[in-house]
Design an enzyme around this catalytic site. Sequence first.
Site, PDB file in Angstrom:
ATOM      1  N   HIS A 284       1.059  11.572   4.271  1.00 49.60           N
ATOM      2  CA  HIS A 284       2.227  10.775   4.674  1.00 49.60           C
ATOM      3  C   HIS A 284       3.380  11.161   3.743  1.00 49.60           C
ATOM      4  O   HIS A 284       3.164  11.370   2.543  1.00 49.60           O
ATOM      5  CB  HIS A 284       1.987   9.269   4.479  1.00 49.60           C
ATOM      6  CG  HIS A 284       1.213   8.598   5.575  1.00 49.60           C
ATOM      7  ND1 HIS A 284       0.301   7.593   5.325  1.00 49.60           N
ATOM      8  CD2 HIS A 284       1.229   8.755   6.925  1.00 49.60           C
ATOM      9  CE1 HIS A 284      -0.205   7.169   6.472  1.00 49.60           C
ATOM     10  NE2 HIS A 284       0.341   7.859   7.456  1.00 49.60           N
TER      11      HIS A 284
ATOM     12  N   CYS B  79       3.063   2.230   0.111  1.00 50.32           N
ATOM     13  CA  CYS B  79       2.240   2.014   1.317  1.00 50.32           C
ATOM     14  C   CYS B  79       1.889   0.548   1.528  1.00 50.32           C
ATOM     15  O   CYS B  79       1.680   0.118   2.650  1.00 50.32           O
ATOM     16  CB  CYS B  79       0.889   2.712   1.230  1.00 50.32           C
ATOM     17  SG  CYS B  79       0.848   4.373   0.699  1.00 50.32           S
TER      18      CYS B  79
HETATM   19  N1  ARG Z   1      -6.339   4.937   4.215  1.00 53.37           N
HETATM   20  C1  ARG Z   1      -5.010   4.905   4.745  1.00 53.37           C
HETATM   21  C2  ARG Z   1      -4.802   6.066   5.714  1.00 53.37           C
HETATM   22  O1  ARG Z   1      -5.357   7.117   5.501  1.00 53.37           O
HETATM   23  C3  ARG Z   1      -4.021   4.938   3.640  1.00 53.37           C
HETATM   24  C4  ARG Z   1      -2.613   4.787   4.119  1.00 53.37           C
HETATM   25  C5  ARG Z   1      -1.618   4.783   3.020  1.00 53.37           C
HETATM   26  N2  ARG Z   1      -0.341   4.558   3.537  1.00 53.37           N
HETATM   27  C6  ARG Z   1       0.747   5.320   3.323  1.00 53.37           C
HETATM   28  N3  ARG Z   1       1.857   4.929   3.844  1.00 53.37           N
HETATM   29  N4  ARG Z   1       0.669   6.441   2.675  1.00 53.37           N
HETATM   30  O2  ARG Z   1      -4.109   5.964   6.681  1.00 53.37           O
END
Ligand code: ARG
Length: 296
Positions: free
Chosen positions: A178, A274
């Site tokens: 992300h 996040c």
């Molecule tokens: N386990 C989650 C995923 O893989 C973590 C998300 C973290 N969120 C972020 N905005 N980076 O989607």
Amino acid sequence: MTSRPLILMTDPGHYEVSYQINPWMRPDAWAECGATRAEAARGASAALCAALQMVGAQVEILAGKPGLPDMVFPANAAVVLDGVALMAHFRHPERQGEEAPFRQGFEALRARRLIDEIVALPPGLFQEGAGDAHWDAHRQLFWTGYGPRSAKEATPVIAEVFGQEVVALELATQQFYHLDTCFCPLPGGEVLYFPPAFTEAGRAAIAAFTDPEQRIEASPDEAGAFCVNAVCLGRTVVMAKAPARLKAILAERGYRVVEIDLSPFILSGGAAFCMTLRLDQTAARTRPALPFAANA
Ligand code: ARG
């Protein structure tokens, strides 16, 4: 008009690491001592919430749902600007179940007038919320990330829905899946980022929209400690436990770093940014009429 930052978080009561959709996720490590880790997660989430409130934010807590552990990352629920929420569509089936409860949560926020409009993506388009669409208040534009999760085609949709400029950055790795894991625009115009997370074209776009002195490069250990995944409120930057070098750099630039031990969430590949979603950000220039039907 200046008002308090309004931030959404999710109650971590149903948080766990029970599947793996990014390389940081360790269901095995979680399973070894799940109860202890769940308790640590509740403590870490409460500490983050308290730190944000201390800096002046109002925090709204959304209820989680059993079986949807990653709801603790509401940055992925929607892109929000000017009271408009563009709801996410997740790439992985493991997270698609979050879409309905997040939608209900946003309807409740709208009923309370904390947001004005809820907009859906065109069918079939993956876009994982603010996690892949970072509003840069200094430049008045969205930086979007695409590749591992969000589709490149989501970029023009974001531009149209919000009527703002968008700079799309291609993400090159699964580790930094992300945009918010590897890129953070700071309120003073600096960008804290991890260059190896981007393709060459992505790095060129960052270079084109920033001055050299505005670019702060995170080291591999700083990015791996999820320090780039930070929440900036004024001159305060709230982040996971940070190596000394990064804290010194930010202090030199006039930022105060508040560190929280977010290790239970790093075990899922997420940290401060996040775990939050800003609901109150507004653009200086108002948008034209919505081309996508807002759901009444
Ligand atoms: N386990 C989650 C995923 O893989 C973590 C998300 C973290 N969120 C972020 N905005 N980076 O989607």
